[in-house]
Design a protein around this motif. Structure first.
Motif, PDB file in Angstrom:
ATOM      1  N   VAL A 142       1.717  11.167  -9.028  1.00  0.00           N
ATOM      2  CA  VAL A 142       2.398  10.092  -8.294  1.00  0.00           C
ATOM      3  C   VAL A 142       3.754  10.541  -7.744  1.00  0.00           C
ATOM      4  CG1 VAL A 142       1.335   8.049  -9.310  1.00  0.00           C
ATOM      5  CG2 VAL A 142       3.261   9.124 -10.474  1.00  0.00           C
ATOM      6  N   ASP A 143       4.320  11.593  -8.312  1.00  0.00           N
ATOM      7  CA  ASP A 143       5.607  12.090  -7.805  1.00  0.00           C
ATOM      8  C   ASP A 143       5.442  13.048  -6.633  1.00  0.00           C
ATOM      9  OD1 ASP A 143       6.821  10.709  -9.873  1.00  0.00           O
ATOM     10  OD2 ASP A 143       6.613  12.400 -11.259  1.00  0.00           O
ATOM     11  N   GLU A 144       4.220  13.438  -6.335  1.00  0.00           N
ATOM     12  CA  GLU A 144       3.989  14.371  -5.221  1.00  0.00           C
ATOM     13  C   GLU A 144       4.250  13.660  -3.886  1.00  0.00           C
ATOM     14  OE1 GLU A 144       3.151  17.556  -5.034  1.00  0.00           O
ATOM     15  OE2 GLU A 144       3.009  17.899  -7.200  1.00  0.00           O
ATOM     16  N   PRO A 145       4.918  14.333  -2.948  1.00  0.00           N
ATOM     17  CA  PRO A 145       5.208  13.708  -1.650  1.00  0.00           C
ATOM     18  C   PRO A 145       3.962  13.133  -0.970  1.00  0.00           C
ATOM     19  CG  PRO A 145       6.353  15.795  -1.846  1.00  0.00           C
ATOM     20  CD  PRO A 145       5.505  15.660  -3.076  1.00  0.00           C
ATOM     21  N   VAL A 146       2.842  13.821  -1.079  1.00  0.00           N
ATOM     22  CA  VAL A 146       1.647  13.334  -0.383  1.00  0.00           C
ATOM     23  C   VAL A 146       1.198  11.975  -0.933  1.00  0.00           C
ATOM     24  CG1 VAL A 146       0.144  14.765  -1.831  1.00  0.00           C
ATOM     25  CG2 VAL A 146      -0.730  13.881   0.299  1.00  0.00           C
ATOM     26  N   LEU A 147       1.329  11.777  -2.239  1.00  0.00           N
ATOM     27  CA  LEU A 147       0.933  10.488  -2.811  1.00  0.00           C
ATOM     28  C   LEU A 147       2.024   9.441  -2.577  1.00  0.00           C
ATOM     29  CD1 LEU A 147      -1.590   9.411  -4.038  1.00  0.00           C
ATOM     30  CD2 LEU A 147      -0.722   9.869  -6.308  1.00  0.00           C
ATOM     31  N   GLN A 148       3.268   9.875  -2.598  1.00  0.00           N
ATOM     32  CA  GLN A 148       4.380   8.965  -2.281  1.00  0.00           C
ATOM     33  C   GLN A 148       4.221   8.421  -0.859  1.00  0.00           C
ATOM     34  OE1 GLN A 148       7.313   7.890  -3.866  1.00  0.00           O
ATOM     35  NE2 GLN A 148       6.293   8.498  -5.761  1.00  0.00           N
ATOM     36  N   ASP A 149       3.926   9.321   0.089  1.00  0.00           N
ATOM     37  CA  ASP A 149       3.735   8.897   1.480  1.00  0.00           C
ATOM     38  C   ASP A 149       2.557   7.939   1.591  1.00  0.00           C
ATOM     39  OD1 ASP A 149       5.784  10.515   2.130  1.00  0.00           O
ATOM     40  OD2 ASP A 149       4.591  12.056   3.152  1.00  0.00           O
ATOM     41  N   HIS A 150       1.506   8.296   0.895  1.00  0.00           N
ATOM     42  CA  HIS A 150       0.298   7.469   0.934  1.00  0.00           C
ATOM     43  C   HIS A 150       0.611   6.065   0.407  1.00  0.00           C
ATOM     44  CE1 HIS A 150      -3.871   6.428   0.978  1.00  0.00           C
ATOM     45  NE2 HIS A 150      -3.964   6.337  -0.341  1.00  0.00           N
ATOM     46  N   LEU A 151       1.362   6.008  -0.694  1.00  0.00           N
ATOM     47  CA  LEU A 151       1.713   4.714  -1.295  1.00  0.00           C
ATOM     48  C   LEU A 151       2.639   3.909  -0.388  1.00  0.00           C
ATOM     49  CD1 LEU A 151       2.167   5.704  -5.039  1.00  0.00           C
ATOM     50  CD2 LEU A 151       0.733   3.845  -4.189  1.00  0.00           C
ATOM     51  N   MET A 152       3.493   4.624   0.336  1.00  0.00           N
ATOM     52  CA  MET A 152       4.418   3.940   1.226  1.00  0.00           C
ATOM     53  C   MET A 152       3.647   3.251   2.356  1.00  0.00           C
ATOM     54  SD  MET A 152       7.995   4.862   1.336  1.00  0.00           S
ATOM     55  CE  MET A 152       8.335   6.457   2.087  1.00  0.00           C
ATOM     56  N   GLU A 153       2.685   3.954   2.904  1.00  0.00           N
ATOM     57  CA  GLU A 153       1.931   3.369   4.016  1.00  0.00           C
ATOM     58  C   GLU A 153       0.821   2.447   3.554  1.00  0.00           C
ATOM     59  OE1 GLU A 153       0.511   4.468   7.822  1.00  0.00           O
ATOM     60  OE2 GLU A 153       1.620   6.341   7.647  1.00  0.00           O
ATOM     61  N   ASN A 154       0.340   2.717   2.347  1.00  0.00           N
ATOM     62  CA  ASN A 154      -0.758   1.920   1.829  1.00  0.00           C
ATOM     63  C   ASN A 154      -0.449   1.502   0.398  1.00  0.00           C
ATOM     64  OD1 ASN A 154      -3.100   0.733   1.098  1.00  0.00           O
ATOM     65  ND2 ASN A 154      -4.442   2.411   1.722  1.00  0.00           N
ATOM     66  N   PRO A 155       0.470   0.505   0.257  1.00  0.00           N
ATOM     67  CA  PRO A 155       0.907   0.081  -1.086  1.00  0.00           C
ATOM     68  C   PRO A 155      -0.268  -0.381  -1.952  1.00  0.00           C
ATOM     69  CG  PRO A 155       2.155  -1.079   0.634  1.00  0.00           C
ATOM     70  CD  PRO A 155       1.080  -0.293   1.327  1.00  0.00           C
ATOM     71  N   ASP A 156      -1.378  -0.772  -1.303  1.00  0.00           N
ATOM     72  CA  ASP A 156      -2.561  -1.204  -2.050  1.00  0.00           C
ATOM     73  C   ASP A 156      -3.038  -0.155  -3.044  1.00  0.00           C
ATOM     74  OD1 ASP A 156      -2.596  -3.549  -0.703  1.00  0.00           O
ATOM     75  OD2 ASP A 156      -4.493  -3.214   0.351  1.00  0.00           O
ATOM     76  N   PHE A 157      -2.767   1.125  -2.746  1.00  0.00           N
ATOM     77  CA  PHE A 157      -3.280   2.170  -3.635  1.00  0.00           C
ATOM     78  C   PHE A 157      -2.687   2.058  -5.043  1.00  0.00           C
ATOM     79  CE2 PHE A 157      -3.596   6.375  -5.538  1.00  0.00           C
ATOM     80  CZ  PHE A 157      -4.952   6.585  -5.408  1.00  0.00           C
ATOM     81  N   GLN A 158      -1.500   1.432  -5.140  1.00  0.00           N
ATOM     82  CA  GLN A 158      -0.877   1.242  -6.461  1.00  0.00           C
ATOM     83  C   GLN A 158      -1.831   0.488  -7.400  1.00  0.00           C
ATOM     84  OE1 GLN A 158       2.081   2.538  -7.450  1.00  0.00           O
ATOM     85  NE2 GLN A 158       1.672   1.738  -9.508  1.00  0.00           N
ATOM     86  N   VAL A 159      -2.667  -0.352  -6.810  1.00  0.00           N
ATOM     87  CA  VAL A 159      -3.634  -1.130  -7.588  1.00  0.00           C
ATOM     88  C   VAL A 159      -4.512  -0.210  -8.449  1.00  0.00           C
ATOM     89  CG1 VAL A 159      -5.753  -2.503  -7.336  1.00  0.00           C
ATOM     90  CG2 VAL A 159      -3.707  -3.110  -6.024  1.00  0.00           C
ATOM     91  N   VAL A 160      -4.940   0.887  -7.861  1.00  0.00           N
ATOM     92  CA  VAL A 160      -5.819   1.813  -8.591  1.00  0.00           C
ATOM     93  C   VAL A 160      -5.081   2.379  -9.803  1.00  0.00           C
ATOM     94  CG1 VAL A 160      -7.123   3.981  -8.414  1.00  0.00           C
ATOM     95  CG2 VAL A 160      -7.083   2.390  -6.474  1.00  0.00           C
ATOM     96  N   ILE A 161      -3.820   2.711  -9.595  1.00  0.00           N
ATOM     97  CA  ILE A 161      -3.015   3.276 -10.686  1.00  0.00           C
ATOM     98  C   ILE A 161      -2.781   2.219 -11.779  1.00  0.00           C
ATOM     99  CG2 ILE A 161      -0.730   4.244 -11.216  1.00  0.00           C
ATOM    100  CD1 ILE A 161      -0.809   5.412  -8.292  1.00  0.00           C
ATOM    101  N   ASP A 162      -2.463   1.001 -11.350  1.00  0.00           N
ATOM    102  CA  ASP A 162      -2.224  -0.078 -12.324  1.00  0.00           C
ATOM    103  C   ASP A 162      -3.504  -0.445 -13.085  1.00  0.00           C
ATOM    104  OD1 ASP A 162       0.343  -0.145 -11.358  1.00  0.00           O
ATOM    105  OD2 ASP A 162       0.044  -1.947 -10.133  1.00  0.00           O
ATOM    106  N   GLN A 163      -4.615  -0.505 -12.349  1.00  0.00           N
ATOM    107  CA  GLN A 163      -5.872  -0.912 -12.981  1.00  0.00           C
ATOM    108  C   GLN A 163      -6.315   0.091 -14.053  1.00  0.00           C
ATOM    109  OE1 GLN A 163      -7.925  -3.930 -12.188  1.00  0.00           O
ATOM    110  NE2 GLN A 163      -8.516  -3.258 -14.232  1.00  0.00           N
TER     111      GLN A 163
END
Ligand code: FGO
Length: 419
Positions: free
Chosen positions: A343-364
């Protein structure tokens, strides 16, 4: 659809957009020149998961020119994969690596076919302990959690807005929301595949567990209640059984509102949806989200193969479990990043920024549950319990009858009366 742009860019990067065949050809050429080829048998037929895996192999092979290469080979779906591995035991042509569910590992261990991974995994300390513990058998580690998914709630944002319905947070709220929209639309909007995976969501969240003092129980009161809920949902017109293909393959054949499905379906859902697709943690209780079934597989290394291939396999396991590889793989597919540092990798940070929905997968992933890791489970989940669920949903037996029959079959199987 702005949200999808990073994901689609990642898919393009993974080679999906134009050239799935190309990644395979690149790997073939890489392996022709390599002194050692380690095969990885997998159960991805195509799509983003396969493209992302092949992309990882291409990158690994580039770094290992002159030393060794990894060749992913699709064996069909997951069940074809385990069937082919069982055949390879007999034929003596096992690959170096394969994907395996936890119950597959238990089965392969009966044949003493696997190498323990203890002491071989560079990033073990960074990996999600929940998934790591699930691949420990008799205190030893036999798998690298790799493409692990968790069920999430998918929903049609446009439809919920149209009816002024909020994303449901509880089981009762979920049923009420599905009923309300279905009544207004005149057709069922909760779509589900009548299989063991969907059933597990309802079963776990109604308090069900399959193992009772070491005994497998599929006809518990919670099991009957879970199946009755689905059957009643069909009768009451808020639940629609999808009996052919994945749910995302059926969009367009009616009004879709909700489904409870693998996070690994995310790229497929996004591509197929002509509506604003939402994902959320599963409806559970007022206190916390619902529990989702963990699916997807681990990577295993076979014992009875050349040590040189095994050495390449271990290098590959380290490569794919690194935080960068996991960030890329998770963002492209919807699988849970198993390296906690991803989650600290820039590629995942960028992805989360544009697609906050992905946080759901991490939370679930914090609210997740496994099916039993016993050698017979694959057969039980498809040929016994899965059959019972389908029969009840299609009205060929009552939930209680179907599950009682399944229980008898489970007992006969486990006692060796049937095979
Ligand atoms: C699938 C299967 C098992 C076991 C669960 C077991 C065997 C279930 C379920 C039966 O990697 P997951 O989360 O998701 C799959 C991924 C790669 O194919 O993408 C999903 N997919 C693919 C195409 C598509 O159009 N839509 C889509 O969502 C796909 O589901 O694994 C979930 C589905 C099933 O295969 O029908 O895991 N499963 N436990 N299979 N053999 N053994 O113990």
């Amino acid at each position: 659809m702005k949200k999808a742009t990073v994901l689609l860019a990642l898919l393009a990067l993974a080679g999906l957009a134009s050239a799935q065949q190309k990644a395979e050809d690149v790997i073939k050429a890489q392996c022709e020149k390599a002194p050692v080829v380690a095969e990885l048998w997998h159960g991805f037929r195509g799509g983003a998961p396969r493209a992302a895996l092949e992309n990882l192999a291409v990158e690994f092979n580039k770094m290992n020119v002159g030393k060794g290469c990894v060749r992913p080979i699709s064996q069909g779906g997951y069940r074809d994969l385990s069937t082919k591995i069982k055949a390879a035991f007999a034929a003596g042509n096992l690959p170096a690596m394969a994907q395996a569910f936890e119950n597959n590992i238990a089965l392969y261990l009966e044949a003493d076919a696997l190498l323990p991974l203890d002491g071989r995994l560079e990033y073990l300390g960074d990996l999600n302990p929940f998934f790591v513990n699930a691949v420990k058998f008799n205190g030893k580690l036999y798998g690298l959690p790799f493409n692990k998914s968790v069920q999430v709630l998918y929903f049609n944002r446009d439809l919920l807005s149209k009816h002024g319905v909020d994303v449901p947070g509880t089981l009762d709220g979920f049923i009420a929301a599905a009923k309300k929209i279905s009544e207004a639309e005149g057709e069922p909007v909760y779509w589900f595949r009548p299989d063991t995976s969907t059933y597990a969501y309802w079963f776990f969240n109604m308090g069900g567990t399959y193992l009772h003092d070491g005994k497998v129980v599929v006809n518990s009161p919670e099991g009957v209640k879970a199946l009755e809920t689905l059957v009643q949902g069909v009768k009451d017109g808020w639940a629609k059984p999808i009996t052919s293909g994945y749910i995302n393959q059926n969009f367009g054949k009616g009004v879709y509102g909700f489904s409870t499905d693998s996070s690994a379906g995310y790229s497929y859902y996004l591509r197929a949806a002509k509506f604003d697709l939402g994902i959320a943690t599963l409806p559970g209780t007022a206190e916390h989200p619902g529990y989702g079934l963990v699916q997807g597989t681990n990577l295993i290394v076979f014992k009875d193969v050349d040590v040189k291939q095994q050495a390449v396999a271990f290098q590959f396991l380290n490569f794919v479990s690194g935080s960068k590889a996991q960030a890329l793989f998770a963002a492209a597919t919807g699988y849970v990043p198993i390296n906690l540092k991803a989650v600290d990798e820039p590629v995942l940070q960028d992805h989360l920024m544009e697609n906050p929905d992905f946080q759901v997968v991490i939370d679930q992933a914090n609210y997740a549950a496994f099916e039993p890791a016993i050698p017979e489970w694959e057969q039980i989940r498809f040929d016994i319990l899965g059959q019972a669920i389908t029969e009840a949903v299609l009205g060929k037996a009552t939930p209680k009858e179907a599950l009682d029959k399944a229980q008898k079959q489970v007992e006969d199987l486990l006692s060796g009366k049937i095979r």
